[in-house]
Scaffold this motif. Structure first.
Motif, short mmCIF file in Angstrom:
data_model
loop_
_atom_site.label_atom_id
_atom_site.label_comp_id
_atom_site.label_asym_id
_atom_site.label_seq_id
_atom_site.Cartn_x
_atom_site.Cartn_y
_atom_site.Cartn_z
N ALA A 14 0.88 -1.17 0.02
CA ALA A 14 0.14 0.02 -0.04
C ALA A 14 0.66 1.23 -0.10
O ALA A 14 1.78 1.43 0.97
N ASP A 15 0.70 2.19 -0.76
CA ASP A 15 1.27 3.43 -0.96
C ASP A 15 0.36 4.56 -1.68
O ASP A 15 -0.22 4.31 -2.43
N SER A 16 0.55 5.77 -0.97
CA SER A 16 -0.18 6.66 -1.72
C SER A 16 0.54 7.46 -2.69
O SER A 16 0.02 8.29 -3.54
N SER A 17 1.95 7.00 -3.34
CA SER A 17 2.32 7.52 -4.46
C SER A 17 2.24 6.57 -5.54
O SER A 17 2.30 5.58 -5.63
N GLU A 18 1.53 7.33 -6.59
CA GLU A 18 1.20 6.80 -7.91
C GLU A 18 2.41 6.06 -8.52
O GLU A 18 2.33 5.03 -9.07
N GLY A 19 3.29 7.00 -8.54
CA GLY A 19 4.69 6.53 -9.24
C GLY A 19 5.16 5.49 -8.20
O GLY A 19 5.77 4.38 -8.94
N MET A 20 5.32 5.27 -6.86
CA MET A 20 5.58 4.10 -6.56
C MET A 20 4.77 2.86 -6.74
O MET A 20 5.21 1.63 -6.79
N ARG A 21 3.28 3.16 -6.67
CA ARG A 21 2.63 1.81 -6.97
C ARG A 21 2.78 1.27 -8.41
O ARG A 21 2.73 0.18 -8.57
N ARG A 22 2.93 2.29 -9.06
CA ARG A 22 3.44 1.62 -10.63
C ARG A 22 4.62 0.96 -10.59
O ARG A 22 4.74 -0.03 -11.35
N ALA A 23 5.38 1.42 -10.06
CA ALA A 23 6.77 0.47 -10.20
C ALA A 23 6.67 -0.62 -9.30
O ALA A 23 7.29 -1.77 -9.73
N ALA A 24 5.91 -0.75 -8.33
CA ALA A 24 5.69 -2.04 -7.66
C ALA A 24 4.88 -2.89 -8.40
O ALA A 24 5.12 -4.10 -8.41
#
Length: 349
Positions: free
Chosen positions: A210-220
């Motif tokens: 779970a993360d609030s950063s869209e960029g981090m979620r996309r990388a994950a």
């Protein structure tokens, strides 16, 4: 403040309940597929906006006229005449993708499709991905600078060797401190690209990030697709300071270098308590109190200069945790300065 109010707002109606009551059988089946696709691509939990619109994520807009408000980022509505898809046509990539999509019609701000059988679902998925990224990163005028910092850093986050080593050291500290059986359902909150979960994957049964950063979620999500993270790993858009607590429950919740970014720490800890089943464990890694130099390079940082161990112990007790233990875990070296990181573990009462 604008005198115009957006009348389409989240209603709280369960999305699954809405989809189950769609009368048209084909429309209902397509809605189930779209819901799965939007959840997987965006990592956001769906919300009903008004009586018939299913939205994933949200953004804040402000116009020169003074009109402002909040709207769903992307989503759909299974209307009688066709499927209406929202937020998929404004991004720069949209024109080329729409040429390959298949049979569709364009409306003001939305895309109409008669049935999913008429379109290339892989192209549709790319429209979802690029549309969500564009709306949440380019159009959302509420995103604080620190979120923009993490969005921008996500693509190269894993290229710093020390980050993987720090994740390995933290995972080693967690497995030493807690009696993991291998059957645990793990939630990593503020997961970034999922490095800590990668290091813990062989010690647990399932992983949710779970993360609030869209960029981090996309990388994950890209790491899930490539196999770097376990198959079946879920990636959520979740911010417990402002959003609702999901219905899912976990046996182990890990938050690494997250709490010092949080304004309302007691609220987030209360959310952690709700998310963990009775007897489950919480593992928090964070900076010891420091002079503020750790985040000097982050524009708009308004978090805490580390976390007091005594204060965290009090907060955990108030939130409903017991058996709290705090120990040294590792150090982060920044330009020759060592910043100690502690590991706090606790059990949910």
């Amino acid at each position: 403040m604008s005198g115009h109010e957006n009348k389409t707002k989240p209603t709280g109606t369960p999305v699954d309940e809405f989809i189950a009551h769609v009368e048209h059988a084909v429309r209902r089946a397509d809605a189930e597929v779209l819901d799965e696709m939007f959840r997987r691509v965006t990592g956001a939990e769906p919300q009903m906006w008004g009586p018939t619109m299913v939205g994933y994520g949200a953004y804040h807009y402000e116009y020169a006229s003074g009109h402002s408000g909040d709207a769903l980022a992307v989503g759909f509505s299974p209307r009688k005449a066709s499927l209406s898809l929202y937020g998929l046509t404004m991004q720069p990539e949209a024109a080329a993708l729409l040429e390959r999509l298949g049979k569709h019609r364009m409306g003001k701000g939305c895309l109409y499709v008669n049935t999913l059988k008429d379109v290339d679902v892989e192209v549709l998925e790319e429209l979802m991905r690029t549309g969500y990224r564009y709306v949440t990163q380019q159009l959302d005028q509420s995103r604080p600078p620190v979120h923009q910092h993490f969005d921008a850093a996500a693509a190269t986050w894993d290229q710093e060797p020390r980050k993987a080593e720090e994740a390995r050291l933290l995972a080693q500290s967690i497995t030493t401190a807690l009696p993991l059986t291998g059957a645990e359902r793990l939630l990593e909150y503020g997961a970034g690209t999922g490095l800590v979960s990668q290091a813990l994957a062989s010690h647990v049964a399932s992983v949710t990030l779970a993360d609030s950063s869209e960029g981090m979620r996309r990388a994950a999500q890209e790491k899930v697709s490539s196999g770097a993270l376990p198959a079946g790993t879920r990636v959520w858009d979740l911010d417990l300071e402002s959003g609702a607590v999901p219905a899912d429950r976990f046996d182990l919740l890990v938050a690494s270098l997250v709490l010092h970014h949080v304004q309302d720490i007691p609220r987030v800890l209360a959310g952690f308590h709700t998310l963990i089943d009775a007897g489950g464990h919480l593992a928090i890694a964070d900076l010891d109190t420091e002079d503020g130099s750790f985040h000097a390079h982050v524009p708009g940082f308004n978090g805490h200069s580390g976390i007091s161990r005594d204060q965290l112990t009090e907060w955990l007790d108030t939130a409903g945790f017991e058996d709290t233990t705090i120990r040294d875990s590792f150090e982060i070296d920044k330009e020759g300065t060592a910043f100690p990181v502690f590991l706090a573990t606790a059990r949910r009462r």
